[in-house]
Design a protein around this motif. Sequence first.
Motif: not given
Length: 1008
Positions: A707, A710, A747, A788
């Motif tokens: 995360t 990204a 992502a 997404a």
Amino acid sequence: MVQLYNLHPFGWQRVVPCRREPSRFCCARGDLLVASAAGGCGLDAFALRGAGPEPLGSFATLGPVRCMEHSAKGDYLVTIEEKGKATFLRAYVNWRCMSAGSARVCVRMVGHKVEESYSEALKEQMSIVEMPLSDPPLCISCCPVTGDLLVGCKNKLVLFCLKYRVVNRNLTVLDFERSLILHIDNFIPAEVAFCAGHIAITTELDVLILKLEVVQQSADGTERSGHQISTLESPGGGGVEVESSSTHNLQPELDEFIICQKPVELLGEESKFCDIPVTLESTELPTEDTKHFQVRYLLFRRFTPDQSPFVFCEETKLHSLQLLPVYQTGNSVKADEETENKRELLSLFCFFSLPHAGYLYSIGKSVELISTYQYSEKSEQAVLTPQFLHVITSESLQCFTVRCSAAAARDEDPYIDTTVKACPPVSLDVCTLRMQLFIGPRALCHFKNNIILLTKADTEDITERRKPTRRMLSRKADSIKSRTDSESEPGWNLYIINTVSTIQLYREMVDYSRTYKNVRTESCIHLLSEAHLLVRAALMDPSVLTSEEKEELQTAFRESCAFLGDCYSRFDTKDYHLALPYYRMSGLSMTEVLKRLVSEGAEIQTYERGFIFYLTHSLNEDLSEELSKELANQVLQIFYLADPVQLPHILCSPCMRNVCPSTAVKYLQKVEKTLPSVVLTLTKAFMALKMGDLVMYEHEMDSYKETILACGFIGQPKLLIQRKDGVVLPTEFAVHLKEMQPGLLVAAIVALHENSKIELEEADLFFKMLCSDSENATPQLLVDFWEALLVVCSQEEILEELLLRVASQYVWRISKKQLPETKPLKTTEDLINSCNHFGLIFPWVSSIMSVGSPSDEGYHEDISKLQSLLCGQSVNIASALPVLEPLAEVGAVGLTVRVLCNTRQGKYEEALDQLLKRCPDAAVSYAQHELKGDSRAVWWNKLLPELCKRIRLTGNGCPVLISSLKETLSVVAMELELRDFLSLLPEDGTAAFFLPYLLHCSQRKLLT
């Protein structure tokens, strides 16, 4: 402040072979017209073309010429002449016939029929148009745009419009029509200037600039206007004058001990409070095309006499009033009549001067003072050109630079003063290029690259000159007496002085600037800025250019931009950011700029802010240029020394593709010790990929969670995406992530989209190019991106587009029986749990699918995602119907889609018909789930009668229908009154079958 340089703007000079002493002269396109002094009554014409002035001819005037001006529009000459005690205003039309030797002259009064003065045989003749006025003319001006004539008289201005009268189809002659009178009480004009509806007037110490604006006529014939400044009166009618504001009263106050009025400057709207009312009187015959005007005040300025002991009060007078138009570049290339008619006014400038100071105003889109010129000695006359201001004093001809091109450039190009384009500021100090000594300069005029200068040696004994005593003056017009003209004396000369070509002077200024290069950087920048404006002004005057000259000027313009870019890159100045736009305008590539500024073989070198600013912006842009390995490594070293924070960003530039990755990693590791960041780690991983060091790559990528990684791409999108010619391209990093960490790649692109780093269409193209080996037009990785993005996107328009895209892709795969080339990143359950646009699949949908075709099982994931999407509340069914059409007849899947669509549209009865026809097992389950609230009546109005009807047709051979009927009766018995329930039962039904439900309904009534 006026800078002083010793340059050479003047070239050769020639003497005009005049037989008599000139009194007045003016340029007429490529010719020179000279009026004789001391009682002379004639005009001589000389050609200015060629090696020197050549006599063309002459023609007589009525008397001595006191004022003369030539109009390029119409090619006529207008004069104020004296004979006896009378003053005459005359226009000489087609005067070139006389200068060429023709003896035919036609004298006519303005307004008379021209047909009577011309015939086919006499068309090659000069025409003198007499213009009688009620008051003697004092000054004149011709509009360079329209050719109209403005005449200044005591307390008024008279406007004559230039007309083209058609005598016959082979002959058109010029004429004038008096169309407008501007009444100005207690105002005696000394000079007037007229251009494109703008009027400038000066008295001895006052300047007033007005603009004539066309007034829109309303349906009832009254005038509508936003400026209630003056009114229009018909001949013989009384005009209404403007009332001035008491707060702006400029009259001397009685309780102050002053003689001269206070100096005042009023700009724009404030100038209407100048207490000088203007009344318009229309004198032309009214027609459908008659224009109605109003006056708008633009500027008023009042000066006071110079009270210093070195200047006589009588000598403080304004002179050299001039309006200078600048036209749109590109509207004309040649100076012929046709292209002059098409020229569009871009900017307008007004110049006027006192003996020791000149003032240049811009009066186009706004009114502002842009330059003030301080003279070293008393001035006699000044002439403004687009490139220079020429001033004569008692002993010299001086040449100053002007800022007209700088102001006009900003009017023409909105990108001036941005990172795209630049121009030296209007506020840049003007400079004196040359002070050329002459004996007794008296008057001058200008045409293209020629200056006409009249000199006369003063033989008067200065010691015997009477010096007036200083006395307190009130500036009334009748208290000032003009000096009498001295008698004609020998010692005069009329010169033609050639100004050198723009390129030659530009080269000299560039060479001169090099003397300040290492001593006075501001002077170097100033002189190069003057050279740049000189070339820019020449380029903005296309009427004097040939194609070869224009190309030479454009080359010089680009070169001057490069020189200025060098200055702002090398010098430590507050305007260092100008290096970027000047280098852009120069057309130099980054490689060429680096070779100009970076010393070869230098290990350590100091780099100024301008150079770093240019490099940073250039490397962060999507340029197609790739630096060589040597230059790329030099840039790497420059940023490590000057701005190490930028290292990760500049390494991601397409220009740095050839940089040595191992060298880059070494610099990054040094920076990481003091300035660690996610972007730096990702850049190191990128360099490791280029080196083929997967161990180092994995080590860097394991430093942060996915995360965080990204989000790290938001700081530098070029790690994944690069643009070339407006097209997005995936990087080697993106290709690697596609194979090894597709979830991280998706992502990251979602994060870029949500932070406005990439558009939706660009993201689509990115994934299609990344998966170009895919057999499908829409690769699965792109579908994963859409899914997404649905989770986080909040923009309504994009959401609607995404929902239709994913639905279309599901339908295409199901209908074509096409499996995705890669495993989807999210299952239906994942989407239901994370995205509110996907709903739980209804039980009745599962019931239908349980009896569906086994062949659908291979596409179960796409089917369930489509059904989940339709079970949600986000899809616009009306928009989705065309997308879903291919599944209308595809087994159980098509049935669920059709029923879901009818349900979302409120068509419950149609949905029940479809279910009872193709899957009656799910009818009651559907009704139990959907028929609630306002739609519960469908149970007994549609479902119950329809079941009875179908059982009657099939008999007892369909246990599914009988079972559905029993469940329906149970529901209806609980909802309706006994009488209503009884009325719904079929008359031919078996009583034993329906009796339990009737008893249940009646017992429910008793219990309640």
